[in-house]
Design a protein around this motif. Sequence first.
Motif, PDB file in Angstrom:
ATOM      1  N   ILE A  49       0.837  -1.203   0.000  1.00 14.26           N
ATOM      2  CA  ILE A  49       0.000   0.000   0.000  1.00 14.26           C
ATOM      3  C   ILE A  49       0.871   1.251   0.000  1.00 14.26           C
ATOM      4  N   PHE A  50       1.922   1.226   0.794  1.00 15.65           N
ATOM      5  CA  PHE A  50       2.832   2.370   0.844  1.00 15.65           C
ATOM      6  C   PHE A  50       3.413   2.656  -0.539  1.00 15.65           C
ATOM      7  N   GLU A  51       3.896   1.650  -1.219  1.00 19.88           N
ATOM      8  CA  GLU A  51       4.526   1.846  -2.527  1.00 19.88           C
ATOM      9  C   GLU A  51       3.528   2.396  -3.538  1.00 19.88           C
ATOM     10  N   THR A  52       2.305   1.872  -3.518  1.00 16.31           N
ATOM     11  CA  THR A  52       1.274   2.347  -4.445  1.00 16.31           C
ATOM     12  C   THR A  52       0.940   3.811  -4.193  1.00 16.31           C
ATOM     13  N   LEU A  53       0.727   4.139  -2.923  1.00 17.13           N
ATOM     14  CA  LEU A  53       0.364   5.522  -2.584  1.00 17.13           C
ATOM     15  C   LEU A  53       1.528   6.477  -2.818  1.00 17.13           C
ATOM     16  N   ALA A  54       2.728   6.049  -2.501  1.00 18.65           N
ATOM     17  CA  ALA A  54       3.890   6.915  -2.704  1.00 18.65           C
ATOM     18  C   ALA A  54       4.039   7.268  -4.182  1.00 18.65           C
ATOM     19  N   ALA A  55       3.837   6.305  -5.068  1.00 21.60           N
ATOM     20  CA  ALA A  55       3.941   6.573  -6.503  1.00 21.60           C
ATOM     21  C   ALA A  55       2.895   7.590  -6.942  1.00 21.60           C
ATOM     22  N   LYS A  56       1.669   7.454  -6.427  1.00 26.85           N
ATOM     23  CA  LYS A  56       0.605   8.380  -6.823  1.00 26.85           C
ATOM     24  C   LYS A  56       0.852   9.784  -6.266  1.00 26.85           C
ATOM     25  N   LEU A  57       1.370   9.867  -5.063  1.00 26.82           N
ATOM     26  CA  LEU A  57       1.669  11.172  -4.473  1.00 26.82           C
ATOM     27  C   LEU A  57       2.853  11.839  -5.176  1.00 26.82           C
ATOM     28  N   LYS A  58       3.851  11.049  -5.558  1.00 27.86           N
ATOM     29  CA  LYS A  58       4.986  11.616  -6.289  1.00 27.86           C
ATOM     30  C   LYS A  58       4.546  12.147  -7.655  1.00 27.86           C
ATOM     31  N   ASP A  59       3.616  11.454  -8.290  1.00 35.47           N
ATOM     32  CA  ASP A  59       3.064  11.929  -9.563  1.00 35.47           C
ATOM     33  C   ASP A  59       2.324  13.249  -9.358  1.00 35.47           C
ATOM     34  N   PHE A  60       1.558  13.336  -8.297  1.00 37.62           N
ATOM     35  CA  PHE A  60       0.845  14.573  -7.965  1.00 37.62           C
ATOM     36  C   PHE A  60       1.831  15.721  -7.762  1.00 37.62           C
ATOM     37  N   ARG A  61       2.886  15.458  -7.020  1.00 33.46           N
ATOM     38  CA  ARG A  61       3.890  16.491  -6.768  1.00 33.46           C
ATOM     39  C   ARG A  61       4.625  16.884  -8.055  1.00 33.46           C
ATOM     40  N   ALA A  62       4.906  15.910  -8.902  1.00 32.63           N
ATOM     41  CA  ALA A  62       5.621  16.184 -10.151  1.00 32.63           C
ATOM     42  C   ALA A  62       4.823  17.090 -11.076  1.00 32.63           C
ATOM     43  N   HIS A  63       3.519  17.072 -10.939  1.00 36.76           N
ATOM     44  CA  HIS A  63       2.667  17.909 -11.779  1.00 36.76           C
ATOM     45  C   HIS A  63       2.242  19.202 -11.083  1.00 36.76           C
ATOM     46  N   GLY A  64       2.897  19.518  -9.969  1.00 34.80           N
ATOM     47  CA  GLY A  64       2.658  20.794  -9.314  1.00 34.80           C
ATOM     48  C   GLY A  64       1.814  20.741  -8.065  1.00 34.80           C
ATOM     49  N   GLY A  65       1.430  19.542  -7.621  1.00 38.58           N
ATOM     50  CA  GLY A  65       0.613  19.421  -6.414  1.00 38.58           C
ATOM     51  C   GLY A  65       1.427  19.606  -5.148  1.00 38.58           C
ATOM     52  N   GLY A  66       0.773  20.100  -4.111  1.00 38.31           N
ATOM     53  CA  GLY A  66       1.460  20.329  -2.847  1.00 38.31           C
ATOM     54  C   GLY A  66       0.848  19.635  -1.650  1.00 38.31           C
ATOM     55  N   THR A  67      -0.493  19.512  -1.627  1.00 40.10           N
ATOM     56  CA  THR A  67      -1.182  18.996  -0.443  1.00 40.10           C
ATOM     57  C   THR A  67      -2.370  18.137  -0.849  1.00 40.10           C
ATOM     58  N   ILE A  68      -2.494  16.994  -0.199  1.00 40.66           N
ATOM     59  CA  ILE A  68      -3.659  16.116  -0.351  1.00 40.66           C
ATOM     60  C   ILE A  68      -4.428  16.113   0.960  1.00 40.66           C
ATOM     61  N   VAL A  69      -5.741  16.284   0.864  1.00 44.47           N
ATOM     62  CA  VAL A  69      -6.599  16.151   2.033  1.00 44.47           C
ATOM     63  C   VAL A  69      -7.314  14.813   1.956  1.00 44.47           C
ATOM     64  N   ASP A  70      -7.054  13.952   2.913  1.00 48.11           N
ATOM     65  CA  ASP A  70      -7.787  12.695   3.023  1.00 48.11           C
ATOM     66  C   ASP A  70      -9.055  12.992   3.823  1.00 48.11           C
ATOM     67  N   SER A  71     -10.204  12.984   3.144  1.00 46.99           N
ATOM     68  CA  SER A  71     -11.446  13.442   3.776  1.00 46.99           C
ATOM     69  C   SER A  71     -12.357  12.291   4.175  1.00 46.99           C
TER      70      SER A  71
END
Length: 324
Positions: A49-71
């Motif tokens: 799960i960590f590896e999957t989420l880390a890849a998705k978060l790194k993609d978000f950051r690479a495209h200019g993302g800064g913060t994710i809210v887990d709601s």
Amino acid sequence: MSVKSTTVNTVLGPVPAGDLGVVSVHEALLSVFPGAEHAFDVTIDRAEIFETLAAKLKDFRAHGGGTIVDSTGMFHGRDVRLYESLSRTTGVHIVASTGQGPEELLGGYFLTPQTDPPTPWPAEKFAGLFTAEVTEGMVVPRVERRGPAGLVATAVSAGGMTATDESLLRGAARTALNTGVALSVRHGSDAVHDLGIALDEKLPAGRVVVAGLDRADAVAAGAPAEIARRGAYVALDHVGVDDGTHIGDAERAALAAELVRAGFRDRILLSGNATGVAKGHTGNDLPYSYVLTIFVPLLEAQGLSEADTRRILVGNPRDLLSVR
């Protein structure tokens, strides 16, 4: 208008509000349908799960993302220690939430406490539960408390507010009022009515975001403009979803542009309602970067300026999440 507070509660503790960058306000990291963690056919491998989420978060950051809210709130897979590690590894700020709802997704303990006859938990009891997660730290069940929740989130039953839904919403609103974090409410059959319940608790409208306002029925009823007119935030938070229940991206972009032209630029929030890892249910396997890579160009085609999109993606969530 920017708020005076300068910090936002993340899983690693308070950070300056100005450091959030582009924020996706309604997402899920690990989403576990209640009870699935006990199912014989569901595997929960935290390293995978960590590896999957880390890849998705790194993609978000690479495209200019800064913060994710887990709601997702308290009992739908939230793993605070996992989120701490993900934030440290990827550089993405993670804001986790407290709260529960709607009634159908509550465990029996919260539906039938020891009363005769069984009655819903009162609002003040939910408020106490949620408030402690902000002021004392989010619970790791039976182990400890960790960092403070940065949002209190609840949801109303799609068919209409039940007595338990109302207790949840009032308790969540009291938590927001008493702690300074914002309230997110996923509306039921009547978004304006549900906002009214929160406002009845004396919570300022500017501390409330009404989620799911790109649902087709809400759009047809004119709810997005009315919610904005009352001063609350309008979450168009199913970007990338076109399932008949929600409007498609072309209509969603046109709606955002219409709200901007009506003077409500400072009330709009965007998100994809993406699920990083889903267990026990089918998640929305949309990249967290979708809003930035696919939807922002649609906004630009509608005539929104770079300043407009920056306000919507950076300024509005910064002001909402800043602890007051």
